[in-house]
Design an enzyme around this catalytic site. Sequence first.
Site, PDB file in Angstrom:
ATOM      1  N   ASP A 123     -31.888 -23.540  95.441  1.00 12.63           N
ATOM      2  CA  ASP A 123     -32.337 -22.149  95.645  1.00 12.63           C
ATOM      3  C   ASP A 123     -31.500 -21.093  94.920  1.00 12.63           C
ATOM      4  O   ASP A 123     -31.259 -20.002  95.461  1.00 12.63           O
ATOM      5  CB  ASP A 123     -32.404 -21.825  97.146  1.00 12.63           C
ATOM      6  CG  ASP A 123     -33.362 -22.741  97.885  1.00 12.63           C
ATOM      7  OD1 ASP A 123     -33.970 -23.620  97.245  1.00 12.63           O
ATOM      8  OD2 ASP A 123     -33.493 -22.599  99.109  1.00 12.63           O
ATOM      9  N   LYS A 150     -40.264 -25.659  97.881  1.00 15.16           N
ATOM     10  CA  LYS A 150     -40.183 -26.034  99.298  1.00 15.16           C
ATOM     11  C   LYS A 150     -40.507 -24.841 100.185  1.00 15.16           C
ATOM     12  O   LYS A 150     -40.063 -23.721  99.910  1.00 15.16           O
ATOM     13  CB  LYS A 150     -38.788 -26.587  99.613  1.00 15.16           C
ATOM     14  CG  LYS A 150     -37.653 -25.593  99.415  1.00 15.16           C
ATOM     15  CD  LYS A 150     -36.316 -26.300  99.517  1.00 15.16           C
ATOM     16  CE  LYS A 150     -35.132 -25.386  99.409  1.00 15.16           C
ATOM     17  NZ  LYS A 150     -34.921 -24.478 100.529  1.00 15.16           N
ATOM     18  N   LYS A 153     -36.256 -24.478 104.804  1.00 17.07           N
ATOM     19  CA  LYS A 153     -34.858 -24.374 104.415  1.00 17.07           C
ATOM     20  C   LYS A 153     -34.385 -25.700 103.816  1.00 17.07           C
ATOM     21  O   LYS A 153     -33.743 -25.727 102.777  1.00 17.07           O
ATOM     22  CB  LYS A 153     -33.995 -23.960 105.618  1.00 17.07           C
ATOM     23  CG  LYS A 153     -34.436 -22.649 106.276  1.00 17.07           C
ATOM     24  CD  LYS A 153     -34.477 -21.485 105.305  1.00 17.07           C
ATOM     25  CE  LYS A 153     -34.861 -20.188 105.998  1.00 17.07           C
ATOM     26  NZ  LYS A 153     -35.156 -19.115 105.023  1.00 17.07           N
ATOM     27  N   THR A 175     -28.025 -20.660 100.512  1.00 15.16           N
ATOM     28  CA  THR A 175     -26.709 -20.335 101.009  1.00 15.16           C
ATOM     29  C   THR A 175     -26.147 -21.548 101.750  1.00 15.16           C
ATOM     30  O   THR A 175     -26.907 -22.389 102.237  1.00 15.16           O
ATOM     31  CB  THR A 175     -26.751 -19.121 101.979  1.00 15.16           C
ATOM     32  OG1 THR A 175     -27.572 -19.450 103.106  1.00 15.16           O
ATOM     33  CG2 THR A 175     -27.283 -17.891 101.297  1.00 15.16           C
ATOM     34  N   CYS A 194     -29.826 -23.147 103.545  1.00 13.63           N
ATOM     35  CA  CYS A 194     -30.586 -24.184 102.825  1.00 13.63           C
ATOM     36  C   CYS A 194     -29.730 -25.355 102.363  1.00 13.63           C
ATOM     37  O   CYS A 194     -30.217 -26.486 102.303  1.00 13.63           O
ATOM     38  CB  CYS A 194     -31.347 -23.553 101.668  1.00 13.63           C
ATOM     39  SG  CYS A 194     -32.698 -22.527 102.291  1.00 13.63           S
ATOM     40  N   GLN A 196     -14.939 -35.286 111.277  1.00 11.60           N
ATOM     41  CA  GLN A 196     -15.219 -36.576 111.928  1.00 11.60           C
ATOM     42  C   GLN A 196     -15.396 -37.695 110.898  1.00 11.60           C
ATOM     43  O   GLN A 196     -16.299 -38.519 110.997  1.00 11.60           O
ATOM     44  CB  GLN A 196     -16.459 -36.469 112.824  1.00 11.60           C
ATOM     45  CG  GLN A 196     -16.365 -35.346 113.861  1.00 11.60           C
ATOM     46  CD  GLN A 196     -17.597 -35.292 114.738  1.00 11.60           C
ATOM     47  OE1 GLN A 196     -17.865 -36.222 115.500  1.00 11.60           O
ATOM     48  NE2 GLN A 196     -18.354 -34.216 114.633  1.00 11.60           N
TER      49      GLN A 196
HETATM   50  N1  TIU Z   1     -31.994 -20.728 100.451  1.00  6.19           N
HETATM   51  C1  TIU Z   1     -31.585 -20.239 101.626  1.00  6.19           C
HETATM   52  O1  TIU Z   1     -30.457 -20.451 102.045  1.00  6.19           O
HETATM   53  N2  TIU Z   1     -32.480 -19.434 102.331  1.00  6.19           N
HETATM   54  C2  TIU Z   1     -32.098 -18.428 103.177  1.00  6.19           C
HETATM   55  O2  TIU Z   1     -32.948 -17.773 103.781  1.00  6.19           O
HETATM   56  N3  TIU Z   1     -30.764 -18.176 103.297  1.00  6.19           N
HETATM   57  C3  TIU Z   1     -30.158 -17.161 103.993  1.00  6.19           C
HETATM   58  O3  TIU Z   1     -28.941 -17.177 104.111  1.00  6.19           O
HETATM   59  N4  TIU Z   1     -30.902 -16.198 104.520  1.00  6.19           N
END
Ligand code: TIU
Length: 233
Positions: A27, A132, A135, A161, A165, A205
């Site tokens: 992403d 996709k 997430k 992020t 995702c 872990q």
């Molecule tokens: N790709 C991804 O992480 N989608 C999100 O919506 N991330 C956010 O942190 N909002």
Amino acid sequence: MSKEIRVHAEPYEYTFDPSRVALVCIDFQRDFVEAGGFGESLGNDVSTLRGTIEPTRAVLDKFRAESWTVIHTREGHREDLSDLFPSKRDRGNPSLRIGEEGPMGRLLTRGSKGHDIIPELYPIEGETVIDKPGKGAFYGTDLETILRAGGKTHLILTGVTTEVCVQSTAREANDRGFECLILSDCTGSYFPEFYRSALDMFKAQGGIVGWVGTSKDLLNAVNAANPENGESK
Ligand code: TIU
């Protein structure tokens, strides 16, 4: 038979056979990384993600030079939004909703400028792009089929992020038996504390979800395994 690459990582060394690995770039879309996109519509400072681009580009360049598998993902929806759950559309009461017009076109909608991957990390011919709706990159996609058909067992994860995702994808991958390494400098979050916690949880872990390493350690390992220092195959 490919040579095993041994990467310094946490909680312990990560090893992979290059013929069985895929670099997954999650992403890296304008909608998350640039101003005026979906990330900003949720109230985030998107400049926090920019530091991930350069190290990811270095890893991408190495994978391309070695002709190893690269997969990109994009989060987004059909133009008619028929694959968008109301729960996702309305959650958080954003300033702009998915499908609405922003400065880069319709937010998180396939075909818009904002939905596409940033120029710095743009896919080249031969690289797979997975669209996709969720997430995680496995939900509602043919990613697993493509990986298994290609004999892939190991995934090196980058992207944004970290706690959304990337984490969802890593957990989906781990439950499917893939061995995952997240590159800490190639992933970013709008929230420093979530970034740290997500990576800590991942490798805790004994590597409950997988390994955490750096792009430098990966590139050093690849170069060390290549007598010509990675300049050629
Ligand atoms: N790709 C991804 O992480 N989608 C999100 O919506 N991330 C956010 O942190 N909002």
